[in-house]
Design a protein around this motif. Structure first.
Motif, PDB file in Angstrom:
ATOM      1  N   ARG A   1      -4.516  -4.607  -8.547  1.00 26.93           N
ATOM      2  CA  ARG A   1      -3.840  -3.317  -8.461  1.00 26.93           C
ATOM      3  C   ARG A   1      -4.857  -2.179  -8.531  1.00 26.93           C
ATOM      4  N   SER A   2      -4.714  -1.214  -7.623  1.00 24.84           N
ATOM      5  CA  SER A   2      -5.589  -0.037  -7.655  1.00 24.84           C
ATOM      6  C   SER A   2      -4.776   1.201  -7.992  1.00 24.84           C
ATOM      7  N   TYR A   3      -5.440   2.137  -8.650  1.00 23.36           N
ATOM      8  CA  TYR A   3      -4.816   3.386  -9.066  1.00 23.36           C
ATOM      9  C   TYR A   3      -5.727   4.542  -8.651  1.00 23.36           C
ATOM     10  N   GLY A   4      -5.246   5.355  -7.715  1.00 23.02           N
ATOM     11  CA  GLY A   4      -5.994   6.541  -7.304  1.00 23.02           C
ATOM     12  C   GLY A   4      -7.024   6.320  -6.217  1.00 23.02           C
ATOM     13  N   SER A   5      -7.104   5.113  -5.654  1.00 22.82           N
ATOM     14  CA  SER A   5      -8.131   4.863  -4.639  1.00 22.82           C
ATOM     15  C   SER A   5      -7.675   5.236  -3.233  1.00 22.82           C
ATOM     16  N   MET A   6      -6.392   5.576  -3.077  1.00 28.60           N
ATOM     17  CA  MET A   6      -5.860   5.981  -1.776  1.00 28.60           C
ATOM     18  C   MET A   6      -5.694   7.502  -1.756  1.00 28.60           C
ATOM     19  N   PHE A   7      -6.813   8.207  -1.830  1.00 23.42           N
ATOM     20  CA  PHE A   7      -6.763   9.673  -1.849  1.00 23.42           C
ATOM     21  C   PHE A   7      -8.124  10.194  -1.439  1.00 23.42           C
TER      22      PHE A   7
ATOM     23  N   LYS B   1       4.567   1.914   1.717  1.00 23.06           N
ATOM     24  CA  LYS B   1       5.564   2.870   1.261  1.00 23.06           C
ATOM     25  C   LYS B   1       4.948   4.262   1.339  1.00 23.06           C
ATOM     26  N   ALA B   2       5.516   5.092   2.182  1.00 24.90           N
ATOM     27  CA  ALA B   2       5.013   6.451   2.359  1.00 24.90           C
ATOM     28  C   ALA B   2       6.164   7.422   2.191  1.00 24.90           C
ATOM     29  N   ALA B   3       5.988   8.472   1.394  1.00 29.73           N
ATOM     30  CA  ALA B   3       7.097   9.391   1.140  1.00 29.73           C
ATOM     31  C   ALA B   3       6.611  10.762   0.689  1.00 29.73           C
ATOM     32  N   PHE B   4       7.402  11.769   1.052  1.00 35.26           N
ATOM     33  CA  PHE B   4       7.226  13.128   0.542  1.00 35.26           C
ATOM     34  C   PHE B   4       8.299  13.458  -0.493  1.00 35.26           C
ATOM     35  N   SER B   5       9.184  12.520  -0.790  1.00 32.23           N
ATOM     36  CA  SER B   5      10.364  12.813  -1.612  1.00 32.23           C
ATOM     37  C   SER B   5      10.258  12.354  -3.059  1.00 32.23           C
ATOM     38  N   GLU B   6       9.113  11.751  -3.434  1.00 32.60           N
ATOM     39  CA  GLU B   6       8.998  11.140  -4.760  1.00 32.60           C
ATOM     40  C   GLU B   6       8.299  12.082  -5.746  1.00 32.60           C
ATOM     41  N   LEU B   7       8.937  12.392  -6.853  1.00 30.00           N
ATOM     42  CA  LEU B   7       8.418  13.398  -7.791  1.00 30.00           C
ATOM     43  C   LEU B   7       7.244  12.879  -8.612  1.00 30.00           C
ATOM     44  N   ARG B   8       7.309  11.672  -9.098  1.00 28.78           N
ATOM     45  CA  ARG B   8       6.206  11.001  -9.793  1.00 28.78           C
ATOM     46  C   ARG B   8       5.689  11.746 -11.025  1.00 28.78           C
ATOM     47  N   GLY B   9       6.530  12.581 -11.617  1.00 28.69           N
ATOM     48  CA  GLY B   9       6.196  13.196 -12.900  1.00 28.69           C
ATOM     49  C   GLY B   9       5.321  14.425 -12.822  1.00 28.69           C
TER      50      GLY B   9
ATOM     51  N   PHE C   1       0.872  -1.175   0.000  1.00 23.27           N
ATOM     52  CA  PHE C   1       0.000   0.000   0.000  1.00 23.27           C
ATOM     53  C   PHE C   1       0.911   1.227   0.000  1.00 23.27           C
ATOM     54  N   HIS C   2       0.632   2.175  -0.902  1.00 21.62           N
ATOM     55  CA  HIS C   2       1.575   3.282  -0.986  1.00 21.62           C
ATOM     56  C   HIS C   2       0.920   4.632  -1.240  1.00 21.62           C
ATOM     57  N   MET C   3       1.492   5.624  -0.555  1.00 24.16           N
ATOM     58  CA  MET C   3       1.162   7.034  -0.776  1.00 24.16           C
ATOM     59  C   MET C   3       2.502   7.770  -0.836  1.00 24.16           C
ATOM     60  N   GLU C   4       2.978   7.945  -2.056  1.00 25.47           N
ATOM     61  CA  GLU C   4       4.294   8.534  -2.298  1.00 25.47           C
ATOM     62  C   GLU C   4       4.133   9.695  -3.274  1.00 25.47           C
ATOM     63  N   PHE C   5       4.649  10.843  -2.901  1.00 27.67           N
ATOM     64  CA  PHE C   5       4.518  12.034  -3.743  1.00 27.67           C
ATOM     65  C   PHE C   5       5.550  13.064  -3.313  1.00 27.67           C
ATOM     66  N   ALA C   6       5.571  14.211  -3.994  1.00 22.27           N
ATOM     67  CA  ALA C   6       6.513  15.280  -3.676  1.00 22.27           C
ATOM     68  C   ALA C   6       5.818  16.350  -2.841  1.00 22.27           C
ATOM     69  N   TYR C   7       6.329  16.549  -1.634  1.00 18.41           N
ATOM     70  CA  TYR C   7       5.799  17.619  -0.777  1.00 18.41           C
ATOM     71  C   TYR C   7       6.901  18.053   0.188  1.00 18.41           C
TER      72      TYR C   7
ATOM     73  N   VAL D   1       0.378  10.114   6.071  1.00 18.98           N
ATOM     74  CA  VAL D   1      -0.226   9.277   5.028  1.00 18.98           C
ATOM     75  C   VAL D   1      -0.060   7.770   5.201  1.00 18.98           C
ATOM     76  N   ALA D   2       1.005   7.306   5.870  1.00 20.09           N
ATOM     77  CA  ALA D   2       1.096   5.867   6.129  1.00 20.09           C
ATOM     78  C   ALA D   2      -0.094   5.414   6.956  1.00 20.09           C
ATOM     79  N   SER D   3      -0.598   6.304   7.777  1.00 17.18           N
ATOM     80  CA  SER D   3      -1.771   6.002   8.603  1.00 17.18           C
ATOM     81  C   SER D   3      -2.955   5.576   7.743  1.00 17.18           C
ATOM     82  N   HIS D   4      -3.159   6.217   6.591  1.00 15.24           N
ATOM     83  CA  HIS D   4      -4.228   5.809   5.675  1.00 15.24           C
ATOM     84  C   HIS D   4      -3.976   4.394   5.154  1.00 15.24           C
ATOM     85  N   CYS D   5      -2.714   4.127   4.811  1.00 19.80           N
ATOM     86  CA  CYS D   5      -2.380   2.796   4.284  1.00 19.80           C
ATOM     87  C   CYS D   5      -2.689   1.709   5.311  1.00 19.80           C
TER      88      CYS D   5
END
Length: 355
Positions: free
Chosen positions: A269-275, A240-248, A158-164, A189-193
Motif C-alpha cells: 500500500r502506498s500513501y501520497g505517491s500519486m501526486f 478510482k478517480a473522483a472530484f466528489s470525495e471530501l476525505r476530511g 490505483f486511486h486519485m479521489e478528492f474534493a474539487y 487524474v485517472a490518466s495518472h493511475c
C-alpha cells in the motif's frame, strides 16, 4: 558537457512553481543546477507573467515565435492549456525544437498521432509529463512486485479521489466544465493511475470497463468513475478517480492518493505517491509504502529520492545529447485509455478493447 537549453511556453502557476522552480531547479535555495538541462527563457499569453519569469532570471519572449527563431533554444516545455498542447507542440516540432509537453499529449487521438509522426520525421525528442513514474516510492513498489515480495499478484487499485468543484469558482474551471479539454476526473487524474499501473507491472492495459459515480455535484463533467482494467497477461486491477470525495482535509486527501497491490502472500500500500510530491523535506505529508503480511505491517524505505520533475527533464535532455530520441507512444496509449473509459461508461460499462 554542454547543457540543453529550454524555454517554457505557458508560464502559469504550475509552470512557475513545479516546472521552473523545481524541475529546472530555478529555486536555487532548494536545488542544485541540473546536469544536462538549463531553463533560459519563457513566454505566456498573459504579459503579467513576465515579472515572475524574470524574477527567476529567465529571458522573456513576447511570443512563442520569438522562441522558435532563437537558435540558442534547443527544446521547449509546453505548459499551456490542454487544448493548445497539440498546436503549440506541433509548431515547435516544425521549427526544429525538441519538446516536453504537459499531460495530456493532446485532446484528440488524431492530434497525438500527428505529433508523434512529426517528431519521428524531424528526428526530435517528444516527451510527455508522466512524472509519477520517477517517484522513489513508486519505483520501489515496482521493485517489490518484480522481486516477488507479494507472491502472485491478482488484483490492484490505483486511486486519485478528492474534493474539487464544490466551490463555484472551481466548478467553472476547465477541470470541471470541459470534457473536450480532458476535464473531469477521468481525463485529469485517472490518466495518472493508468500509466503508474502500467509502469509498476511492466505491462500495458489492453481492455477496460468503466461506470460513472453517482451524480451529486453540479459540475458539467463526471463526478468520478470506477474503472476495471485488464493487463495484457489477463491480470485485473481498478482505478478510482473522483472530484466528489471530501476525505476530511489536506492530510486525508494527499495520503489517499496512492494504490494497493494484492498478492497471495502480502499486500503493498502506498500513501501520497500519486501526486506532485517527490519526498523532499517540508512537503505537506510524508509519502510512505507499507508491506502488509496478514497484519504484520512493515514500512518499505525507498531508494534514492529524486525530484520527479527534474528526473523527467534530465531524461529528455539526455535523449537529445545522446541522439536517442524519445517517442511519446505511451502518451497516445494513455489518451486512448481515457477515451475508452468514457466510451465504456456511456455504454453501460461494456468492456472496451484498446487498439
Amino acid at each position: 558537457m554542454s547543457k540543453v537549453k529550454y524555454a517554457v511556453i505557458g508560464f502559469g502557476g504550475i509552470a512557475e512553481n513545479r516546472v521552473a522552480k523545481e524541475g529546472f531547479a530555478c529555486d536555487k535555495s532548494r536545488f542544485a543546477p541540473l546536469e544536462k538541462a538549463e531553463l533560459t527563457g519563457a513566454t505566456d499569453m498573459n504579459p503579467a507573467r513576465r515579472a515572475a519569469a524574470e524574477a527567476l532570471g529567465l529571458k522573456w519572449y513576447e511570443n512563442m515565435e520569438e522562441i522558435f527563431a532563437d537558435p540558442t533554444i534547443q527544446a521547449v516545455y509546453v505548459a499551456t492549456n490542454n487544448r493548445s498542447h497539440a498546436p503549440v507542440a506541433l509548431a515547435a516540432l516544425q521549427a526544429g525544437k525538441h519538446v516536453i509537453v504537459e499531460k495530456p499529449i493532446a485532446t484528440t487521438i488524431s492530434d497525438a498521432q500527428k505529433m508523434i509522426d512529426t517528431a519521428a520525421e524531424k528526428h526530435l525528442s517528444l516527451s510527455v509529463d508522466h512524472m509519477m513514474v520517477y517517484n522513489a516510492w513508486n519505483i520501489k513498489a515496482k521493485e517489490e512486485v518484480e522481486a516477488g515480495a507479494l507472491g502472485k499478484v491478482n488484483d490492484s487499485c490505483f486511486h486519485m479521489e478528492f474534493a474539487y468543484g464544490y466551490d463555484p469558482a472551481e466548478a467553472a474551471t476547465w477541470r470541471c466544465s470541459n470534457i473536450a479539454e480532458m476535464g473531469g476526473p477521468i481525463g485529469d487524474v485517472a490518466s495518472h493511475c493508468f500509466y503508474v499501473a502500467e509502469y509498476i507491472f511492466g505491462k500495458k492495459i489492453t481492455k477496460l470497463a468503466a461506470v460513472y459515480l453517482p451524480k451529486v455535484m453540479t459540475i458539467k463533467a463526471e463526478d468520478g468513475a470506477y474503472i476495471k482494467f485488464f493487463l495484457e497477461d489477463g491480470t485485473q486491477g481498478s482505478v478510482k478517480a473522483a472530484f466528489s470525495e471530501l476525505r476530511g482535509g489536506l492530510s486525508g486527501t494527499l495520503t489517499n492518493l496512492g494504490f494497493e497491490i494484492y498478492g497471495d502472500q502480502a499486500a503493498l500500500r502506498s500513501y501520497g505517491s500519486m501526486f506532485q510530491l517527490s519526498g523532499h523535506p517540508g512537503e505537506p505529508v510524508k509519502i510512505r509504502l507499507e508491506l502488509d503480511r496478514c497484519g504484520n505491517v512493515t514500512e518499505i524505505a525507498p531508494g534514492k529520492i529524486q525530484n520527479i520533475y527534474q528526473t523527467l527533464i534530465e531524461h529528455h535532455a539526455d535523449s537529445i545529447l545522446q541522439g536517442k530520441f524519445i517517442n511519446a507512444e505511451d502518451a497516445l496509449h494513455n489518451l486512448k485509455l481515457c477515451a475508452a473509459s468514457h466510451e465504456s461508461a456511456l455504454n453501460g460499462g461494456k468492456i472496451v478493447e484498446i487498439r
